[in-house]
Write a protein that holds these residues in place. Structure first.
Motif, PDB file in Angstrom:
ATOM      1  N   ILE A 102       0.815  -1.235   0.000  1.00 45.82           N
ATOM      2  CA  ILE A 102       0.000   0.000   0.000  1.00 45.82           C
ATOM      3  C   ILE A 102       0.839   1.272   0.000  1.00 45.82           C
ATOM      4  CG2 ILE A 102      -2.006  -1.054   1.148  1.00 45.82           C
ATOM      5  CD1 ILE A 102      -1.171   0.359   3.723  1.00 45.82           C
ATOM      6  N   LYS A 103       2.139   1.136   0.169  1.00 47.99           N
ATOM      7  CA  LYS A 103       2.906   2.356   0.450  1.00 47.99           C
ATOM      8  C   LYS A 103       2.905   3.387  -0.683  1.00 47.99           C
ATOM      9  CE  LYS A 103       7.729   1.268  -0.655  1.00 47.99           C
ATOM     10  NZ  LYS A 103       7.933  -0.063  -1.182  1.00 47.99           N
ATOM     11  N   ASP A 104       2.717   2.952  -1.909  1.00 47.81           N
ATOM     12  CA  ASP A 104       2.694   3.915  -3.009  1.00 47.81           C
ATOM     13  C   ASP A 104       1.285   4.232  -3.496  1.00 47.81           C
ATOM     14  OD1 ASP A 104       5.464   4.187  -3.086  1.00 47.81           O
ATOM     15  OD2 ASP A 104       5.654   2.301  -4.187  1.00 47.81           O
ATOM     16  N   LYS A 105       0.306   3.793  -2.735  1.00 43.09           N
ATOM     17  CA  LYS A 105      -1.065   3.986  -3.211  1.00 43.09           C
ATOM     18  C   LYS A 105      -1.636   5.340  -2.770  1.00 43.09           C
ATOM     19  CE  LYS A 105      -2.245  -0.837  -3.766  1.00 43.09           C
ATOM     20  NZ  LYS A 105      -1.965  -0.882  -5.213  1.00 43.09           N
ATOM     21  N   PRO A 112      -4.656   7.720  -1.129  1.00 43.59           N
ATOM     22  CA  PRO A 112      -5.577   7.516  -0.009  1.00 43.59           C
ATOM     23  C   PRO A 112      -6.894   6.904  -0.471  1.00 43.59           C
ATOM     24  CG  PRO A 112      -4.616   9.702   0.101  1.00 43.59           C
ATOM     25  CD  PRO A 112      -4.165   9.111  -1.200  1.00 43.59           C
ATOM     26  N   GLU A 154     -10.618  17.339   5.157  1.00 46.05           N
ATOM     27  CA  GLU A 154      -9.681  16.591   4.322  1.00 46.05           C
ATOM     28  C   GLU A 154      -8.752  17.543   3.571  1.00 46.05           C
ATOM     29  OE1 GLU A 154     -11.396  13.555   1.813  1.00 46.05           O
ATOM     30  OE2 GLU A 154      -9.489  13.292   0.784  1.00 46.05           O
ATOM     31  N   ILE A 169      -6.007  18.741   5.829  1.00 45.93           N
ATOM     32  CA  ILE A 169      -4.931  17.765   6.054  1.00 45.93           C
ATOM     33  C   ILE A 169      -4.035  17.671   4.830  1.00 45.93           C
ATOM     34  CG2 ILE A 169      -4.431  15.324   6.465  1.00 45.93           C
ATOM     35  CD1 ILE A 169      -7.044  15.241   8.055  1.00 45.93           C
ATOM     36  N   ARG A 170      -4.668  17.664   3.671  1.00 42.16           N
ATOM     37  CA  ARG A 170      -3.871  17.589   2.433  1.00 42.16           C
ATOM     38  C   ARG A 170      -2.947  18.800   2.310  1.00 42.16           C
ATOM     39  NH1 ARG A 170      -5.543  14.121  -2.054  1.00 42.16           N
ATOM     40  NH2 ARG A 170      -7.090  12.672  -1.273  1.00 42.16           N
ATOM     41  N   ASN A 195       0.020  18.587   4.669  1.00 41.70           N
ATOM     42  CA  ASN A 195       1.023  17.594   4.293  1.00 41.70           C
ATOM     43  C   ASN A 195       1.256  17.580   2.784  1.00 41.70           C
ATOM     44  OD1 ASN A 195       1.254  16.258   7.027  1.00 41.70           O
ATOM     45  ND2 ASN A 195      -0.932  16.046   6.630  1.00 41.70           N
ATOM     46  N   GLN A 248       3.461  18.122   0.783  1.00 43.04           N
ATOM     47  CA  GLN A 248       4.662  17.477   0.232  1.00 43.04           C
ATOM     48  C   GLN A 248       4.436  15.985  -0.007  1.00 43.04           C
ATOM     49  OE1 GLN A 248       7.775  17.487   3.036  1.00 43.04           O
ATOM     50  NE2 GLN A 248       9.232  16.555   1.633  1.00 43.04           N
ATOM     51  N   ALA A 249       3.674  15.376   0.893  1.00 43.65           N
ATOM     52  CA  ALA A 249       3.424  13.932   0.774  1.00 43.65           C
ATOM     53  C   ALA A 249       2.456  13.609  -0.356  1.00 43.65           C
ATOM     54  CB  ALA A 249       2.889  13.392   2.092  1.00 43.65           C
ATOM     55  N   PHE A 250       1.804  14.634  -0.887  1.00 42.87           N
ATOM     56  CA  PHE A 250       0.832  14.395  -1.954  1.00 42.87           C
ATOM     57  C   PHE A 250       1.363  14.745  -3.332  1.00 42.87           C
ATOM     58  CE2 PHE A 250      -1.834  14.491   1.784  1.00 42.87           C
ATOM     59  CZ  PHE A 250      -2.743  13.485   1.532  1.00 42.87           C
ATOM     60  N   GLU A 251       2.636  15.084  -3.380  1.00 36.67           N
ATOM     61  CA  GLU A 251       3.208  15.416  -4.681  1.00 36.67           C
ATOM     62  C   GLU A 251       3.454  14.156  -5.490  1.00 36.67           C
ATOM     63  OE1 GLU A 251       6.688  17.673  -3.777  1.00 36.67           O
ATOM     64  OE2 GLU A 251       5.488  19.382  -3.062  1.00 36.67           O
ATOM     65  N   GLY A 252       3.174  14.255  -6.768  1.00 43.55           N
ATOM     66  CA  GLY A 252       3.473  13.124  -7.648  1.00 43.55           C
ATOM     67  C   GLY A 252       2.269  12.253  -7.921  1.00 43.55           C
ATOM     68  N   PHE A 312       0.209   8.581  -7.802  1.00 45.71           N
ATOM     69  CA  PHE A 312       0.091   7.428  -6.917  1.00 45.71           C
ATOM     70  C   PHE A 312      -0.621   6.278  -7.596  1.00 45.71           C
ATOM     71  CE2 PHE A 312       0.266  11.187  -4.185  1.00 45.71           C
ATOM     72  CZ  PHE A 312       1.520  10.938  -3.649  1.00 45.71           C
ATOM     73  N   LEU A 323       5.332   1.498   7.425  1.00 44.12           N
ATOM     74  CA  LEU A 323       5.277   2.370   6.246  1.00 44.12           C
ATOM     75  C   LEU A 323       6.281   3.511   6.357  1.00 44.12           C
ATOM     76  CD1 LEU A 323       1.421   2.707   5.814  1.00 44.12           C
ATOM     77  CD2 LEU A 323       2.982   1.736   4.141  1.00 44.12           C
ATOM     78  N   ARG A 361       6.494   9.324   4.442  1.00 46.04           N
ATOM     79  CA  ARG A 361       5.747   9.991   3.373  1.00 46.04           C
ATOM     80  C   ARG A 361       4.371   9.351   3.160  1.00 46.04           C
ATOM     81  NH1 ARG A 361       6.052  12.940  -1.615  1.00 46.04           N
ATOM     82  NH2 ARG A 361       5.357  11.537  -3.245  1.00 46.04           N
ATOM     83  N   SER A 362       4.334   8.024   3.170  1.00 45.77           N
ATOM     84  CA  SER A 362       3.046   7.336   3.011  1.00 45.77           C
ATOM     85  C   SER A 362       2.139   7.644   4.200  1.00 45.77           C
ATOM     86  CB  SER A 362       3.246   5.833   2.915  1.00 45.77           C
ATOM     87  OG  SER A 362       4.182   5.518   1.923  1.00 45.77           O
ATOM     88  N   ARG A 412       0.481  10.922   3.972  1.00 45.04           N
ATOM     89  CA  ARG A 412      -0.570  10.885   2.959  1.00 45.04           C
ATOM     90  C   ARG A 412      -1.806  10.157   3.495  1.00 45.04           C
ATOM     91  NH1 ARG A 412       2.504   8.891  -0.825  1.00 45.04           N
ATOM     92  NH2 ARG A 412       1.615   6.815  -0.993  1.00 45.04           N
ATOM     93  N   VAL A 460      -7.016   9.328   5.141  1.00 43.10           N
ATOM     94  CA  VAL A 460      -7.860   8.177   4.807  1.00 43.10           C
ATOM     95  C   VAL A 460      -9.160   8.220   5.607  1.00 43.10           C
ATOM     96  CG1 VAL A 460      -8.060   5.675   5.043  1.00 43.10           C
ATOM     97  CG2 VAL A 460      -6.052   6.658   3.963  1.00 43.10           C
TER      98      VAL A 460
END
Lengths: 163, 159
Positions: free
Chosen positions: A120-123, A125, A143, A146-147, A150, A152-156, A158, B97, B100-101, B104, B108
């Motif tokens: 799941i690590k590259d999936k 949310p 939501e 939170i996005r 964070n 930076q964690a949502f760049e790119g 998935f 994990l 970074r995950s 993100r 959830v």
């Protein structure tokens, strides 16, 4: 005098699954589970497992049998077995992890959690929600907050796949 | 009823292993007045009582949305045999994990967000990272290099 020539009989245990199927296994195989070990130490040979369903129990018994015969020479074989063991659907993995947790089989628990985490690590949310059957209970504003926090964690990109 | 057919299929399938001593119970029907009550929409197999209590604790007073009790639909068997995911198990998975995950996955659900932000979880995550073999190797390497530079003696290779 009692005959001592009689070959040592292996102690057997009976495990009973949540759907009332019974499995006979060797004690030495079963005691890899802390839960079973504790019961065996208290003299039980019949072990009801109300939280473990047959489907998961069959796989777990296979795992325990394989790992009970662990030697240096079959290391590769066990690795292949393990790889094959976790190559299944998320729902199966969740059922197994739940059972392994109940049975306290730490090496199996570790392997399953690691497998799930790796998968799941590259999936995204959204994909994770579907995989874990979770409904998002944040309000859209929460939501978004939170996005943003964070970002930076949502760049790119998935992985949106569910397997 | 599609559920029933599924159920039979499942039982037949699971009984195929040769070493099962067959002791089939009459097909059980699972009714779910409370099951959909839990917020993460995960499945509770046990009688609901314990689990509901646990969830209540987790949410510390936040009310749990309950579906009305006249919902007597039979549960899809696949879902019924799914998981009763405890907080501890989820923590075990999440602690493996990368950060970074985790950041993100905070979005959830409320539960995941709370869990990931908990100090206990952070500690667990850190401990795991410390115990991780690769990190450990790195750590040992780092210590050895430091020793080497500080004391000016290379690490002994043979006793």
């Amino acid at each position: 005098m009692a005959s001592t020539t009689e070959t040592k009989q292996k102690k057997m245990l009976i495990l009973k699954s949540a759907d009332n199927d019974e499995f006979e296994i060797e004690e030495s195989v079963g005691v890899q589970s802390e839960t079973i070990k504790n019961l065996v130490e208290d003299g039980f040979t019949f072990v009801p497992l109300p939280n473990v369903y047959t489907k998961a129990l069959i796989k777990i018994i296979d795992y325990l049998k394989k790992h009970a015969n662990k030697t240096d020479s079959n290391d590769e074989e066990i690795k292949t077995f393990d790889k094959d063991f976790v190559n299944t659907t998320f729902d199966d993995l969740f059922e197994l992890v739940s059972a392994a947790n109940y049975l306290h089989i730490s090496c199996l628990m570790n392997m399953l959690c690691q497998t799930i985490a790796d998968r799941i690590k590259d999936k995204s949310p959204e994909a994770v929600r579907k995989i874990f059957h979770i409904n998002c209970d944040y309000t859209p504003e929460e939501e978004a907050k939170i996005r943003k926090a964070n970002a930076q964690a949502f760049e790119g990109q998935f992985d949106e796949s569910l397997d | 009823m599609p559920q029933k057919i599924k159920n039979e299929g499942k039982l037949a399938n699971s009984s195929s292993a040769a070493h099962i001593q067959k002791q089939k119970k009459k097909k059980k029907t699972i009714t779910t007045p409370k099951l959909e009550a839990n917020l993460f929409n995960q499945i509770i197999i046990s009688n609901g009582e314990d689990a509901t209590q646990k969830f209540n604790q987790i949410f510390k007073g936040k009310s749990i949305v309950e579906t009305s009790n006249d919902n007597t639909d039979q549960m899809d068997v696949d879902r019924a045999t799914a998981i009763h995911f405890q907080e501890e198990i989820l923590m075990d998975i999440l602690s493996k994990l990368p950060v970074r995950s985790l950041l993100r996955f905070k979005c959830v659900s409320v539960f995941w967000g709370t869990l990931i932000s908990e100090p206990y979880f952070k500690m667990k995550h850190l401990n795991r990272a410390k115990n991780d073999q690769d990190s450990q190797k790195l750590l040992i390497f780092w210590i050895m290099t430091a020793t080497h530079f500080c004391c000016g003696t290379p690490p002994q290779e043979n006793q």
